[in-house]
Enzyme design. Structure first.
Site, mmCIF file in Angstrom:
data_model
loop_
_atom_site.group_PDB
_atom_site.id
_atom_site.type_symbol
_atom_site.label_atom_id
_atom_site.label_comp_id
_atom_site.label_asym_id
_atom_site.label_seq_id
_atom_site.Cartn_x
_atom_site.Cartn_y
_atom_site.Cartn_z
ATOM 1 N N ASP A 1 0.787 -1.242 0.000
ATOM 2 C CA ASP A 1 0.000 0.000 0.000
ATOM 3 C C ASP A 1 0.820 1.294 0.000
ATOM 4 O OD1 ASP A 1 -1.892 -1.957 0.258
ATOM 5 O OD2 ASP A 1 -2.733 -1.259 2.147
ATOM 6 N N GLU B 1 -4.567 -0.873 -1.367
ATOM 7 C CA GLU B 1 -5.870 -0.954 -0.695
ATOM 8 C C GLU B 1 -6.846 -0.053 -1.446
ATOM 9 O OE1 GLU B 1 -5.964 0.057 3.481
ATOM 10 O OE2 GLU B 1 -8.155 -0.047 3.548
ATOM 11 N N LYS C 1 -6.560 -4.996 -3.116
ATOM 12 C CA LYS C 1 -7.187 -5.643 -1.961
ATOM 13 C C LYS C 1 -8.229 -4.722 -1.340
ATOM 14 C CE LYS C 1 -3.434 -4.395 1.267
ATOM 15 N NZ LYS C 1 -4.155 -3.619 2.248
ATOM 16 N N LYS D 1 -7.615 -4.883 4.851
ATOM 17 C CA LYS D 1 -6.307 -4.511 5.386
ATOM 18 C C LYS D 1 -5.283 -5.601 5.083
ATOM 19 C CE LYS D 1 -8.192 -0.833 7.132
ATOM 20 N NZ LYS D 1 -8.174 0.359 6.261
ATOM 21 N N VAL E 1 3.231 0.256 4.167
ATOM 22 C CA VAL E 1 2.522 1.037 5.188
ATOM 23 C C VAL E 1 1.092 0.523 5.345
ATOM 24 C CG1 VAL E 1 3.918 3.069 4.693
ATOM 25 C CG2 VAL E 1 1.733 2.817 3.528
ATOM 26 N N THR E 2 0.498 0.732 6.517
ATOM 27 C CA THR E 2 1.131 1.210 7.712
ATOM 28 C C THR E 2 1.474 0.023 8.613
ATOM 29 O OG1 THR E 2 -0.983 1.520 8.895
ATOM 30 C CG2 THR E 2 -0.119 3.403 7.678
ATOM 31 N N CYS F 1 -2.077 -2.424 7.861
ATOM 32 C CA CYS F 1 -2.017 -3.392 6.750
ATOM 33 C C CYS F 1 -0.772 -4.280 6.788
ATOM 34 C CB CYS F 1 -2.150 -2.668 5.425
ATOM 35 S SG CYS F 1 -3.812 -1.965 5.233
ATOM 36 N N GLN G 1 7.905 -12.792 22.155
ATOM 37 C CA GLN G 1 7.545 -14.177 22.485
ATOM 38 C C GLN G 1 8.169 -15.175 21.501
ATOM 39 O OE1 GLN G 1 3.282 -14.595 23.888
ATOM 40 N NE2 GLN G 1 3.146 -12.615 22.839
HETATM 41 C C1 C5J Z 1 -3.056 0.651 5.523
HETATM 42 C C2 C5J Z 1 -4.816 1.928 6.559
HETATM 43 N N1 C5J Z 1 -2.531 0.399 4.335
HETATM 44 N N2 C5J Z 1 -4.068 2.334 7.563
HETATM 45 N N3 C5J Z 1 -4.302 1.209 5.533
HETATM 46 O O1 C5J Z 1 -2.442 0.439 6.532
HETATM 47 O O2 C5J Z 1 -5.996 2.205 6.519
#
Ligand code: C5J
Length: 235
Positions: A27, A75, A132, A135, A160-161, A165, A205
């Protein structure tokens, strides 16, 4: 050079088979990264994401030289929003919703300027671009089938982010049996504390759903691999 390299990572060093590893770039879209885009209209500081661009350009170039499978994701939604659940559409301030006019076209709508990937990371011919609606990059996409077709078992996850995602995709991939390295300087969050904690959560972990590593050693390994097998380079 052997196809397998061992990289320093958190929580432990990891052996990566470069022939069955793919680079996934999540993204890196204008709507999220550019001043005036959707991300900024939500009140976010886009400079936090822009710091990812330089290292990611270098990692992408190294992956291309090494002939690695590269997958970009975006996205977004169909123009009629039929693939956008009301629960997603109706969230947030009414003036800043998916599908509304924005500085770069309708916000997060496929085909709009803002929905596309930033110029620095434009996909090359032959690279996979996954559109897509969610996320995670596996939900309602062909990503799983494409990775299986190429025999991929390990992923370098970037983009990102970090806490949205990147995390969702990494968790989906982990559940499907992929070993994921989230490349720490090639993922970004609008929120510095989410960036830090988001990375820590992945490797905590004993690597609860993956590994984290900076790009330097990966770029060096890919560059060495490309030099040892020049025919693998993707132009
Ligand atoms: C992504 C969002 N790509 N933060 N989308 O992380 O809405």
């Amino acid at each position: 050079m052997a196809d397998t390299v061992t990289i320093s990572a958190q929580p432990d060093d990891l052996a990566l088979d470069l022939t069955t590893t793919a680079l996934v770039i999540i993204d890196m879209q204008r709507d999220f990264l550019l001043p005036g885009g959707f991300g900024e209209t939500l009140g976010n500081d886009v400079t936090q994401l822009q710091r990812v661009v330089g290292p990611l350009v270098e990692l992408l170039a190294a992956a291309r030289r090494a002939g690695m499978l590269v997958i970009h994701t975006r996205e977004g939604h169909l123009p009629d929003l039929s693939d956008c659940p009301p629960a997603k559409l109706n969230r947030g301030a009414p003036s800043k919703r998916i599908g509304d006019p924005g500085a770069f076209g309708r916000i997060l709508i496929r085909g709009e300027y803002g929905h596309d990937i930033i110029d620095e990371l434009t996909p090359s011919d032959g690279e996979v671009v996954i559109d897509k609606p969610g996320k995670g990059a596996f939900y309602a996409t062909d990503l799983g089938a494409i990775l299986a077709e190429h025999g991929i078992t390990q992923l370098l996850v970037t983009g990102v982010t970090t806490e949205v995602c990147v995390h969702t995709t990494t968790r989906e991939a982990n559940d499907r049996g992929y070993e994921c390295v989230v490349v720490s300087d090639c993922v970004g969050s609008y929120f510095p504390e989410f960036q830090r904690v988001g990375l820590e959560m992945i490797a905590a972990q004993g690597g609860i759903f993956g590994w984290t590593a900076p790009s330097g050693e990966l770029i060096a390994a890919l560059t060495e691999h490309a030099a040892a097998s020049p025919s693998s380079a993707v132009s």
